[in-house]
Design an enzyme around this catalytic site. Sequence first.
Site, PDB file in Angstrom:
ATOM      1  N   ASN A  34       0.821  -1.223   0.000  1.00 56.76           N
ATOM      2  CA  ASN A  34       0.000   0.000   0.000  1.00 56.76           C
ATOM      3  C   ASN A  34       0.848   1.263   0.000  1.00 56.76           C
ATOM      4  OD1 ASN A  34      -2.413  -1.500   0.201  1.00 56.76           O
ATOM      5  ND2 ASN A  34      -2.064  -1.752   2.391  1.00 56.76           N
TER       6      ASN A  34
ATOM      7  N   HIS B  99     -14.297  -2.024   6.275  1.00 58.83           N
ATOM      8  CA  HIS B  99     -13.128  -2.795   6.724  1.00 58.83           C
ATOM      9  C   HIS B  99     -13.413  -3.571   8.010  1.00 58.83           C
ATOM     10  CE1 HIS B  99      -8.865  -3.124   8.215  1.00 58.83           C
ATOM     11  NE2 HIS B  99      -8.691  -3.397   6.937  1.00 58.83           N
TER      12      HIS B  99
HETATM   13  C1  LIG Z   1      -9.789   0.856   5.196  1.00 56.22           C
HETATM   14  C2  LIG Z   1      -8.790   0.526   6.245  1.00 56.22           C
HETATM   15  N1  LIG Z   1      -8.918   1.079   7.460  1.00 56.22           N
HETATM   16  C3  LIG Z   1      -8.058   0.823   8.440  1.00 56.22           C
HETATM   17  C4  LIG Z   1      -6.998  -0.030   8.250  1.00 56.22           C
HETATM   18  C5  LIG Z   1      -6.066  -0.309   9.368  1.00 56.22           C
HETATM   19  O1  LIG Z   1      -4.998   0.569   9.355  1.00 56.22           O
HETATM   20  P1  LIG Z   1      -3.600   0.160  10.009  1.00 56.22           P
HETATM   21  O2  LIG Z   1      -2.873  -0.605   8.972  1.00 56.22           O
HETATM   22  O3  LIG Z   1      -2.976   1.463  10.380  1.00 56.22           O
HETATM   23  O4  LIG Z   1      -3.936  -0.681  11.189  1.00 56.22           O
HETATM   24  C6  LIG Z   1      -6.801  -0.625   7.016  1.00 56.22           C
HETATM   25  C7  LIG Z   1      -5.646  -1.515   6.822  1.00 56.22           C
HETATM   26  O5  LIG Z   1      -5.412  -2.143   5.881  1.00 56.22           O
HETATM   27  C8  LIG Z   1      -7.725  -0.342   5.976  1.00 56.22           C
HETATM   28  O6  LIG Z   1      -7.592  -0.898   4.780  1.00 56.22           O
END
Ligand SMILES: Cc1ncc(COP(=O)(O)O)c(C=O)c1O
Length: 386
Positions: A46, A132
Amino acid sequence: MCVLNSKKRLVLSKNWNHQLEDRKKLGLFRQLHPRVDSSALNLAGNDYLLHSKNPEIIEAACQAARDWGCSSTGSPLVSGYTAIHQDLEKLLSEWYGNRPVLVWNTGYAINQCVLSQVPEVGDLILADRLIHNSMIQGILKSSAKFKRYDHLNLDRLEQLLEQNREHSGQLFVVTESVFSMDGDYPDLKRIAHLKSIYDFKWILDEAHAVGWYGNNGSGLAEELGVLDQVDILIGTMGKSVGSMGAYMVLREDWERDYWINYAGEFIYSTYLSPMSVGASIRSIQMIQKNKIRMEVQTLSRKIRSLLVSIGCSEIGQGDSPILPIFIGDEHRCLEIADHLKKNKIFVGAIRPPTVPKGTSRLRISLNSQLKENDISRFVSILQEIL
Ligand SMILES: Cc1ncc(COP(=O)(O)O)c(C=O)c1O
């Protein structure tokens, strides 16, 4: 379920083994595969601006480590919150129109905590069907009621808002801007308009939009001029920012105080490493300065057209950095991803339960540094196997 055996040792339930066997049979078994070849073309991560490998940002991380050490040394209320963490918060706050900001270790923790704690008994959460997992886990822990509307279907959202106009509790609308597995996004202007008609609180996850959209690069809400309507915005630094960590953008200072006092996930965890913080600061400054947003969105559209031109039409539309190629069958999806891997190209093979059954897909993550020859190599290998 964990069970205690007669010697009072924690062991896994035998049933789990059967569940794992079932997953193998269905082509849904998940395994960790280390990335060993850093020279391979990574279309699975990403890191949309390739900032994780930017020398200036790496140097900023090193400088932060020299100044503060590799560890923040503790949880934020004890010793973990340093001057460099405060600098990052200040930068983020200015990025979002001087709203209060709190930096957390992960976006997963923010989403889970916010959704489990903010909506209360008697409240109603209206959420896009494909939000998510971090938000779903929070909602499942919440005492509020929960209804999902079909993905991006804002007519249905409006219907639900109308039906629940007289609801005695608070209404919440929960969505991502750019969806992590589909790469599409709802009409945020319309949600903002609905907010002017119906009384709801808007929780928006901008994880995949930060750095890719907005004149200043803070995301799609900025680009579409609806930031003021969002009540809690969640952004992450593990994607375009090329670092780690996450943040919540709030309305009132006392809301920030609330999380500092009552969020276990925030309070009782070793705080973000100074290296990640140093990298994030430099990276965000570069995002603000380097106005390449139009170019990367054009690149995204161009690659989609190229795929259609080779007969690959089952793809997600739009201009985000996430491009799903729908395969359907789980085994076939893995087979194609493996073939690409043998050719030194990493793509995500995304299968249920991450995505709905029958919608297994290759998830292609674009990045702003993709070269013409990388793109044509990827497209021709894909054409070969499809
Ligand atoms: C839409 C979305 N929100 C939140 C997260 C979580 O973020 P983090 O990787 O900082 O835990 C992700 C992780 O892939 C995500 O795709």
